[in-house]
Design an enzyme around this catalytic site. Structure first.
Site, PDB file in Angstrom:
ATOM      1  CG  ASP A   1      -1.440   7.690   0.661  1.00  0.00           C
ATOM      2  OD1 ASP A   1      -0.239   7.961   0.190  1.00  0.00           O
ATOM      3  OD2 ASP A   1      -2.364   7.600  -0.285  1.00  0.00           O
TER       4      ASP A   1
ATOM      5  NE  ARG B   1     -12.759   3.283  -2.130  1.00  0.00           N
ATOM      6  CZ  ARG B   1     -11.785   4.359  -1.758  1.00  0.00           C
ATOM      7  NH1 ARG B   1     -10.734   4.449  -2.658  1.00  0.00           N
ATOM      8  NH2 ARG B   1     -11.800   4.909  -0.630  1.00  0.00           N
TER       9      ARG B   1
ATOM     10  CG  ASP C   1      -3.035   8.661   5.414  1.00  0.00           C
ATOM     11  OD1 ASP C   1      -2.998   9.209   4.082  1.00  0.00           O
ATOM     12  OD2 ASP C   1      -3.723   7.952   5.911  1.00  0.00           O
TER      13      ASP C   1
ATOM     14  CG  ASP D   1      -1.607   1.134   1.415  1.00  0.00           C
ATOM     15  OD1 ASP D   1      -2.255   1.431   0.587  1.00  0.00           O
ATOM     16  OD2 ASP D   1      -1.716   1.789   2.545  1.00  0.00           O
TER      17      ASP D   1
END
Length: 584
Positions: free
Chosen positions: A6, A92, A12, A4
């Site tokens: 962030d 998503r 983030d 991933d």
């Protein structure tokens, strides 16, 4: 290796379109360089709903990614979901689309990937694709996400440490003994002997009958006895390790108990099965019968093994059996043991807690010098031709509500509601269970599903599961059958044992149930908490959502190569299963 963005690779910053705001997490560059040096290909999979919301442009996002690569080094693929939740796309996270696409980009399959992320969506997407999921929590990670994750690391460098350790652990090493075997007459004897230094003669019941050299294939290590004396699911998860042993042995003999015999017959690489109950392994152990132990020792001696590899679960000791193997004259014995083994083991292997049972066993085989051959992936598999014909054309959903361990079974009322909801939603439902569960399976199947309770032995059950679109099941043997067949699993997982060790291995999976329940890590066979709260709160709508996440649509008359199928067709086919019979 998929990551991933962030919160995992960089700090983030919500909806960041400014390259100057990119800040790598501590130790990220060095950790990623270690992965690259180990030959792993790296990909980034990231949700970026800011594109859908117009908060930054594709060009701004590209500039951010260029900055990430300038600071952290190159990545072999970037996969981005530009949608918002309301778009209901398949990419998503927690949907598995990005993970699948990134795996294709890297020339592999999700089952050969590890996904690292900082929130539950990342782990859910990984598991739903069939990849391993590692959670690296941050202050925004919810406690229930941490509890549900199969693998938690303190930070990205710690995750990389463990990934590389696990990779190295399944690479075959050099065993602590000579690997050439010329026959039983030339086997090395242990140095210990009597008080006068003379080795005492073995009792006649266990004395080796053969002292004549046997022919052993070049590069192979004679007869190897492998052991897994637990239930069917335990035997199945040991399959990759047994195939590794078989790749380096002339002959593999497997010792198992009655509860695992049917599974042993399904494993590739096993040439012969010796079935004998090990009373100290049984869930309700009985007294030790000296005559029975003498019989077992004689049977072990008759195998005439050059080596033995004892596979156990993480909470078991191999030492009682190792003693019998010594009495049977087996010259080399390997096992995982936390307890001091004295002279009982030639190879004492250790494995940290939390490793999946399949990898735990495979690491023992590797420590003994055995590795899977090229082209054989470390997944669960069954023998070619071991799966009987299915009871119906493919595409149904199997619901297996019971378990031999009551604490892991789905509460009956929940199972009934799940069955009714699935059939109401248009799924073709097949319900399976043991003869003792016939009343339960009949209630769960209702009028619309096919009840196969008590009508299938393990081989027939495997045929049922192999042609299912998905299986809804707790932590019990059919979950591992599904993994061996590559069938997606909705896992109703009671947390009495760790999900990371016992969850369905390398197959698309969605976990349901309360991972924070009070029964967590108790290993209780009977639920210690009134009301079975870990599974009683599962809603049937969650099962529907899980099936859709696994891309298993509701289709009451799915069209297959064999033509359209209906519930009536399931009942007709079910009659054939009943006619074939079965014991459980």
């Amino acid at each position: 290796m998929l990551l991933d963005r962030d919160g995992t690779l960089v700090e983030d910053v919500p909806y960041n379109g400014d390259p100057e705001k990119v800040r790598p997490v501590a130790g990220a560059r060095a950790a990623l360089d270690r992965l690259r040096a180990a030959g792993l290909r790296l990909g980034v999979v990231t949700n970026q709903s800011g594109l859908a919301r117009g908060l930054f442009t594709p060009a701004q996002m590209a500039a951010v990614h260029a900055r990430v690569e300038m600071l952290l080094g190159p990545f072999d693929t970037w996969r981005v979901c530009p949608h918002d939740d309301e778009d209901a796309c398949g990419c998503r996270k927690p949907a598995p689309g990005l993970v699948r696409a990134a795996a294709r980009d890297l020339g592999t399959v999700p089952g050969r990937c590890v996904m690292v992320g900082d929130i539950g969506r990342d782990v859910t997407a990984a598991l739903a694709a069939g990849a391993a999921g590692v959670l690296v929590p941050t202050p925004v990670t919810r406690p229930e996400e941490i509890a549900a994750a199969p693998w938690v690391a303190a930070d990205l460098p710690a995750a990389v440490d463990e990934i590389l350790r696990r990779q190295a652990a399944v690479a075959p090493g050099t065993p602590p003994w000579p690997t050439s075997v010329s026959g039983s007459g030339n086997r090395p004897e242990r140095a210990s002997g009597g008080a006068d230094g003379v080795r005492p003669e073995r009792p006649a019941v266990v004395r080796r009958a053969t002292a004549v050299a046997r022919t052993v294939s070049p590069g192979r290590r004679g007869t190897v006895l492998v052991v897994r004396a637990d239930s069917a699911g335990d035997v199945l998860v040991t399959g990759p390790a047994i195939r590794a042993v078989a790749a380096g042995a002339d002959r593999v003999v497997m010792l198992c108990g009655p509860r695992g015999r049917a599974a042993a017959d399904l494993l590739p690489g096993v040439d012969e099965v010796v079935e004998h109950r090990l009373p100290w392994i049984d869930p309700a152990p009985g007294a030790i019968d000296p005559y029975d132990m003498q019989t077992l020792t004689a049977r072990l001696a008759a195998v005439d093994a050059d080596e033995a590899v004892i596979f156990t679960s993480f909470h078991q000791s191999p030492l009682p059996l190792a003693l019998l193997l010594r009495m049977a004259g087996v010259p080399r014995v390997a096992a995982i043991s936390e307890d001091y083994p004295g002279s009982l083991l030639d190879l004492r292997h250790r494995v940290p807690a939390g490793v999946p049972e399949a990898e735990r066993a495979l690491s023992l085989a590797a420590a003994a010098g055995y590795g899977l051959p090229d082209g054989d992936q470390p997944v669960l598999r069954l023998r070619t031709g071991a799966v009987p014909p299915p009871p119906a054309p493919p595409g149904y959903v199997v619901l297996h509500p019971g378990s031999s361990v009551p604490s892991r079974a789905c509460p009956p009322d929940v199972a009934v509601r799940i069955g009714r909801t699935l059939t109401d939603a248009g799924y073709r439902l097949v319900v399976t269970g043991t003869p003792q569960e016939r009343e339960l399976t009949a209630a769960v199947a209702g009028q619309a599903g096919l009840d196969l309770g008590g009508r299938t032995g393990l081989a027939e059950l495997t045929g049922v599961i192999a042609n299912a679109a998905a299986v809804v099941v707790g932590n019990t043997g059919p979950a591992h059958v599904a993994a061996a067949c590559g069938v997606p699993v909705v896992s109703l997982f009671a947390p009495t044992v760790p999900f990371g060790q016992w969850g369905p291995y390398r197959v698309p999976t969605v976990r349901l149930g309360d991972a924070t329940a009070a029964c967590r890590d108790t290993r209780a066979a009977t639920c210690p908490v009134p009301g079975h709260p870990c599974l009683s709160a599962v809603e049937p709508t969650e099962v529907l959502a899980a099936l859709r996440l696994l891309d298993v649509p509701a289709d009451g008359a799915r069209t297959t190569a064999a033509g359209p199928t209906t519930t009536a067709g399931l009942y007709a086919a079910g009659a054939a299963v009943t006619a074939r019979g079965g014991s459980g």
